[in-house]
Write a protein that holds these residues in place. Sequence first.
Motif, PDB file in Angstrom:
ATOM      1  N   LYS A  16      37.211  57.395   0.175  1.00 35.87           N
ATOM      2  CA  LYS A  16      36.996  56.043   0.685  1.00 35.87           C
ATOM      3  C   LYS A  16      35.775  55.413   0.025  1.00 35.87           C
ATOM      4  CE  LYS A  16      39.269  56.422   5.176  1.00 35.87           C
ATOM      5  NZ  LYS A  16      39.128  56.213   6.636  1.00 35.87           N
ATOM      6  N   ASN A  70      41.834  48.792   1.297  1.00 38.66           N
ATOM      7  CA  ASN A  70      41.525  49.772   2.342  1.00 38.66           C
ATOM      8  C   ASN A  70      40.067  49.708   2.754  1.00 38.66           C
ATOM      9  OD1 ASN A  70      43.846  51.354   3.189  1.00 38.66           O
ATOM     10  ND2 ASN A  70      43.996  52.014   1.060  1.00 38.66           N
ATOM     11  N   MET A  86      39.712  45.708   4.530  1.00 34.98           N
ATOM     12  CA  MET A  86      40.516  45.268   5.672  1.00 34.98           C
ATOM     13  C   MET A  86      39.940  45.628   7.044  1.00 34.98           C
ATOM     14  SD  MET A  86      44.525  45.349   4.504  1.00 34.98           S
ATOM     15  CE  MET A  86      45.170  44.010   3.482  1.00 34.98           C
ATOM     16  N   PRO A  87      39.175  46.712   7.207  1.00 33.90           N
ATOM     17  CA  PRO A  87      38.558  46.946   8.517  1.00 33.90           C
ATOM     18  C   PRO A  87      37.595  45.839   8.957  1.00 33.90           C
ATOM     19  CG  PRO A  87      38.591  48.965   7.238  1.00 33.90           C
ATOM     20  CD  PRO A  87      39.009  47.865   6.312  1.00 33.90           C
ATOM     21  N   TYR A 130      44.861  37.897   7.186  1.00 37.10           N
ATOM     22  CA  TYR A 130      45.266  38.118   5.800  1.00 37.10           C
ATOM     23  C   TYR A 130      46.126  36.949   5.356  1.00 37.10           C
ATOM     24  CZ  TYR A 130      47.443  40.593   1.804  1.00 37.10           C
ATOM     25  OH  TYR A 130      47.884  40.971   0.561  1.00 37.10           O
ATOM     26  N   ALA A 181      48.217  45.309   5.490  1.00 35.41           N
ATOM     27  CA  ALA A 181      47.576  44.460   6.494  1.00 35.41           C
ATOM     28  C   ALA A 181      48.078  44.794   7.900  1.00 35.41           C
ATOM     29  CB  ALA A 181      47.841  42.993   6.168  1.00 35.41           C
ATOM     30  N   GLN A 191      49.283  47.640   8.894  1.00 37.91           N
ATOM     31  CA  GLN A 191      48.690  48.927   9.266  1.00 37.91           C
ATOM     32  C   GLN A 191      47.291  48.729   9.845  1.00 37.91           C
ATOM     33  OE1 GLN A 191      49.222  51.422   5.595  1.00 37.91           O
ATOM     34  NE2 GLN A 191      49.777  52.956   7.104  1.00 37.91           N
ATOM     35  N   HIS A 192      46.566  47.773   9.289  1.00 35.96           N
ATOM     36  CA  HIS A 192      45.212  47.475   9.768  1.00 35.96           C
ATOM     37  C   HIS A 192      45.229  46.491  10.931  1.00 35.96           C
ATOM     38  CE1 HIS A 192      42.608  49.535   6.801  1.00 35.96           C
ATOM     39  NE2 HIS A 192      43.622  49.372   5.979  1.00 35.96           N
ATOM     40  N   GLN A 193      46.438  46.177  11.411  1.00 37.04           N
ATOM     41  CA  GLN A 193      46.637  45.297  12.557  1.00 37.04           C
ATOM     42  C   GLN A 193      46.041  43.904  12.334  1.00 37.04           C
ATOM     43  OE1 GLN A 193      45.845  47.187  16.333  1.00 37.04           O
ATOM     44  NE2 GLN A 193      46.649  49.160  15.660  1.00 37.04           N
ATOM     45  N   GLY A 220      51.506  47.695  14.198  1.00 35.06           N
ATOM     46  CA  GLY A 220      50.543  48.561  13.530  1.00 35.06           C
ATOM     47  C   GLY A 220      50.641  49.996  14.010  1.00 35.06           C
ATOM     48  N   SER A 264      51.546  53.380  11.763  1.00 36.22           N
ATOM     49  CA  SER A 264      50.645  54.541  11.718  1.00 36.22           C
ATOM     50  C   SER A 264      51.341  55.833  12.135  1.00 36.22           C
ATOM     51  CB  SER A 264      49.425  54.296  12.609  1.00 36.22           C
ATOM     52  OG  SER A 264      49.802  54.207  13.978  1.00 36.22           O
TER      53      SER A 264
END
Length: 441
Positions: free
Chosen positions: A249, A325, A328-329, A334, A346, A348-350, A409, A413
């Motif tokens: 990361k 990645n 986006m947190p 988006y 996006a 996935q990152h809600q 999301g 996951s």
Amino acid sequence: MTTPPRILFATMPMDGHFSPLTGLAVHLRELGYDVRWYVGGHYGDKVKKLGLHHYQPVRAKTVNQENLEALFPERSAIKGTVARLRFDISQVFLLRVPEFIDDLREIHARWPFDLIVHDVAFMAGSFLQELLPVKAVAVGVVPLAESDELVPPSGMGKLPAKGMVGRWLQSLSRFVVQRILFKPCNDLHNELRQQYGLQPVPGFMFDTMVRSADLYLQSGVPGFEFPRKRISPNVRFVGPLLPYSSGRKQPFEYAAKALSYKQVVLVTQGTVERNVEKILVPALEAFRTDPSTLVIATTGGSQTDELRRRFPQDNLIIDDFIDFNAVMPYVHVYVTNGGYGGVMLALQHQLPVVVAGVHEGKNEIAARIDYCQVGIDLKTETPTSAQIQKAVHTVLADGHYRQAVHKLGLEFSAYQPNQLATQYIQALTGTPAESATLISY
């Protein structure tokens, strides 16, 4: 011990067709399979960086959105969505099939691969499984295009109809689209099949691409699809197939700055669309005087310096490439032209999505965003600043969007895409993971 199958990946030379398969290819290689890749253009260098053997096309012409206008200047005069899609299907995809087949037959003669894994738009894959002793795994890198009486015809970007009259009109529309508007593409597909002594196939060409594969891996989840009466038994949803990542990361460079703003908007129009006036400029214009909003724009390398000079405001960050990645947190919304991979990441990152895309199948992705109520479809390729600003404010203010995005999301996951895809491939080939031995070449 069972010998693991030799696996050839083959993809169209485009980011949205190549990148989603990279994670799966590396995963299979790490399990010990002999994995190689056939693709044109600059993607050969990317294959080599993944540590895979690359086969450069010999007879096949590299045609993609980077050189499409230069090769076919007449395309720019085609304005209608259907007419342009029909042109692209014929020139970019179908007419490349004989070239691909020549190359792949030659590769098979030197290295007899057992399995071809290809994106669904690499149409030579469906021919190969009839011309060579190989099995074919097609990968849906776009929303599921298989026909169904409950869904509108693929390519139109329409929502499923409601009520008896609506479904009757939808059925009529499907007939017109498949049997009339795309008849030239269906006819060309069958002409190519007959060139190789293969029987013509009835019905819609897109259905053949899905149903003829020994295994069809659909990137995405059922919750991001229209409800259907039936799905072909060879179709398997595997979750979001995303580009290979080393797993390390990277910290977001502007994290502290992002945390100081009330809302953060991430905007992109992908790496292919070069006209920054379509989405990037109106999005930057929309919030340039809003001190509570930080806009992070990734240009894909298009006019980055020019945009920085044009938009020097402190609440605007403009860069060539940004690790989604990592960023986006810190993001709240988006804004995109509808690239499938970015949209799934996006979700996935809600993150709720504001989408403005029509051509190259983007309208189908936008329609699903609208249907699943995880964002707003602006139904245009050229949104105004006011449209973007209003849509961003709406998805942030309306809790219904947050609830829908949260639910979807969680579904995303729950999937482990590479592991799931591998299990289905192993079931198809009859080779469990423990039979694969490390291969070097």
